[in-house]
Write a protein that holds these residues in place. Structure first.
Motif, PDB file in Angstrom:
ATOM      1  N   LEU A  51      32.873  27.840  40.507  1.00 33.91           N
ATOM      2  CA  LEU A  51      34.153  27.286  40.635  1.00 33.91           C
ATOM      3  C   LEU A  51      35.477  27.875  40.175  1.00 33.91           C
ATOM      4  O   LEU A  51      36.442  28.332  40.317  1.00 33.91           O
ATOM      5  CB  LEU A  51      34.439  25.787  40.001  1.00 33.91           C
ATOM      6  N   MET A  52      34.924  28.540  38.788  1.00 31.20           N
ATOM      7  CA  MET A  52      35.751  29.563  38.126  1.00 31.20           C
ATOM      8  C   MET A  52      36.107  30.730  38.980  1.00 31.20           C
ATOM      9  O   MET A  52      37.458  31.300  38.980  1.00 31.20           O
ATOM     10  CB  MET A  52      35.254  30.086  36.805  1.00 31.20           C
ATOM     11  N   ALA A  53      35.209  31.527  39.662  1.00 30.08           N
ATOM     12  CA  ALA A  53      35.504  32.525  40.378  1.00 30.08           C
ATOM     13  C   ALA A  53      36.390  32.292  41.811  1.00 30.08           C
ATOM     14  O   ALA A  53      37.295  32.885  42.044  1.00 30.08           O
ATOM     15  CB  ALA A  53      34.118  33.044  41.022  1.00 30.08           C
ATOM     16  N   SER A  54      36.239  30.950  42.259  1.00 36.13           N
ATOM     17  CA  SER A  54      37.002  30.601  43.275  1.00 36.13           C
ATOM     18  C   SER A  54      38.438  30.135  42.704  1.00 36.13           C
ATOM     19  O   SER A  54      39.327  30.753  43.460  1.00 36.13           O
ATOM     20  CB  SER A  54      36.264  29.246  43.545  1.00 36.13           C
ATOM     21  N   ALA A  55      38.937  29.560  41.614  1.00 38.26           N
ATOM     22  CA  ALA A  55      40.196  29.509  41.114  1.00 38.26           C
ATOM     23  C   ALA A  55      40.854  30.795  40.807  1.00 38.26           C
ATOM     24  O   ALA A  55      41.872  30.847  41.078  1.00 38.26           O
ATOM     25  CB  ALA A  55      39.934  28.576  39.740  1.00 38.26           C
ATOM     26  N   LEU A  56      40.020  31.698  40.267  1.00 33.65           N
ATOM     27  CA  LEU A  56      40.504  33.105  40.064  1.00 33.65           C
ATOM     28  C   LEU A  56      41.015  33.875  41.231  1.00 33.65           C
ATOM     29  O   LEU A  56      42.043  34.294  41.409  1.00 33.65           O
ATOM     30  CB  LEU A  56      39.761  34.043  39.303  1.00 33.65           C
ATOM     31  N   GLY A  57      39.934  33.755  42.154  1.00 34.36           N
ATOM     32  CA  GLY A  57      40.237  34.390  43.506  1.00 34.36           C
ATOM     33  C   GLY A  57      41.474  33.838  44.213  1.00 34.36           C
ATOM     34  O   GLY A  57      42.369  34.546  45.037  1.00 34.36           O
ATOM     35  N   ALA A  58      41.552  32.442  44.185  1.00 35.09           N
ATOM     36  CA  ALA A  58      42.646  31.859  44.914  1.00 35.09           C
ATOM     37  C   ALA A  58      44.074  31.945  44.264  1.00 35.09           C
ATOM     38  O   ALA A  58      45.149  31.993  44.627  1.00 35.09           O
ATOM     39  CB  ALA A  58      42.318  30.262  44.887  1.00 35.09           C
ATOM     40  N   GLY A  59      43.949  31.952  42.886  1.00 28.75           N
ATOM     41  CA  GLY A  59      45.238  31.941  41.978  1.00 28.75           C
ATOM     42  C   GLY A  59      45.651  33.288  41.695  1.00 28.75           C
ATOM     43  O   GLY A  59      46.924  33.160  41.206  1.00 28.75           O
ATOM     44  N   LEU A  60      44.982  34.268  41.509  1.00 27.69           N
ATOM     45  CA  LEU A  60      45.693  35.434  41.031  1.00 27.69           C
ATOM     46  C   LEU A  60      46.265  36.307  41.928  1.00 27.69           C
ATOM     47  O   LEU A  60      46.713  35.636  43.094  1.00 27.69           O
ATOM     48  CB  LEU A  60      44.130  36.354  40.808  1.00 27.69           C
ATOM     49  N   ASN A  61      46.995  37.288  41.572  1.00 22.21           N
ATOM     50  CA  ASN A  61      48.210  37.861  42.372  1.00 22.21           C
ATOM     51  C   ASN A  61      49.082  36.887  42.703  1.00 22.21           C
ATOM     52  O   ASN A  61      49.826  36.758  43.682  1.00 22.21           O
ATOM     53  CB  ASN A  61      47.131  38.174  43.754  1.00 22.21           C
ATOM     54  N   ASP A  62      49.620  36.211  41.452  1.00 21.82           N
ATOM     55  CA  ASP A  62      50.682  35.425  41.357  1.00 21.82           C
ATOM     56  C   ASP A  62      50.536  34.248  42.461  1.00 21.82           C
ATOM     57  O   ASP A  62      51.613  33.851  43.085  1.00 21.82           O
ATOM     58  CB  ASP A  62      51.985  36.114  41.320  1.00 21.82           C
ATOM     59  N   GLY A  63      49.509  33.814  42.454  1.00 25.80           N
ATOM     60  CA  GLY A  63      49.162  32.661  43.696  1.00 25.80           C
ATOM     61  C   GLY A  63      48.859  33.027  45.105  1.00 25.80           C
ATOM     62  O   GLY A  63      48.793  32.102  45.884  1.00 25.80           O
ATOM     63  N   LYS A  64      48.820  34.218  45.365  1.00 21.78           N
ATOM     64  CA  LYS A  64      48.776  34.775  46.590  1.00 21.78           C
ATOM     65  C   LYS A  64      47.095  34.978  46.857  1.00 21.78           C
ATOM     66  O   LYS A  64      46.844  34.951  48.082  1.00 21.78           O
ATOM     67  CB  LYS A  64      49.403  36.075  46.917  1.00 21.78           C
ATOM     68  N   GLY A  65      46.300  35.037  45.741  1.00 23.12           N
ATOM     69  CA  GLY A  65      44.973  35.359  46.133  1.00 23.12           C
ATOM     70  C   GLY A  65      44.624  36.691  46.074  1.00 23.12           C
ATOM     71  O   GLY A  65      45.094  37.689  46.329  1.00 23.12           O
ATOM     72  N   ILE A  66      43.322  36.975  45.832  1.00 21.99           N
ATOM     73  CA  ILE A  66      42.523  38.176  45.880  1.00 21.99           C
ATOM     74  C   ILE A  66      41.218  37.908  46.593  1.00 21.99           C
ATOM     75  O   ILE A  66      40.860  36.738  46.657  1.00 21.99           O
ATOM     76  CB  ILE A  66      42.394  38.933  44.488  1.00 21.99           C
TER      77      ILE A  66
END
Length: 123
Positions: A51-66
């Protein structure tokens, strides 16, 4: 407007924002569970590394995701999931108006209307 949380990681500045786009991606990547449920799991750690990886992947890049693999690499570069918990906590506070009591008193700057939540702030 939903604010971002930032954290320096080496020469990079990570910007994590739980934008509407990010919330939809997190729900989709986690069996369609509502973000309220997932938020509780993030806060308590019950969602684990996935879940942490999912949250980071989705929210990084200022909310655009990576890309999910990039998120996993960043976790390792940061020294593990626990190193990124403060960033996630700060992003949750920014997105979900944790200081709504201050907002009502007019003390917080740049905050949305109390109780409106992330979806209303993006609309």
């Amino acid at each position: 407007m939903i604010r971002s949380a930032t954290m320096k990681l080496g020469k990079k500045t990570l910007k994590l924002k739980f934008s509407t786009r990010a919330l939809i991606r997190i729900e989709a990547e986690n069996g369609g569970q509502s973000f309220d449920t997932l938020l509780d799991q993030l806060i308590t750690g019950a969602g684990g590394v996935t879940l942490m990886a999912s949250a980071l992947g989705a929210g990084l890049n200022d909310g655009k995701g990576i890309d999910p693999d990039q998120a996993l690499d960043l976790i390792d570069q940061a020294g593990g999931v626990r190193s990124l918990v403060p960033l996630v906590a700060q992003a949750i506070g920014a997105a979900f108006d944790v200081n709504s009591g201050e907002d009502e008193a007019g003390e917080a700057e740049g905050a949305g209307e109390p109780g409106k939540g992330a979806a209303a702030a993006e609309a």
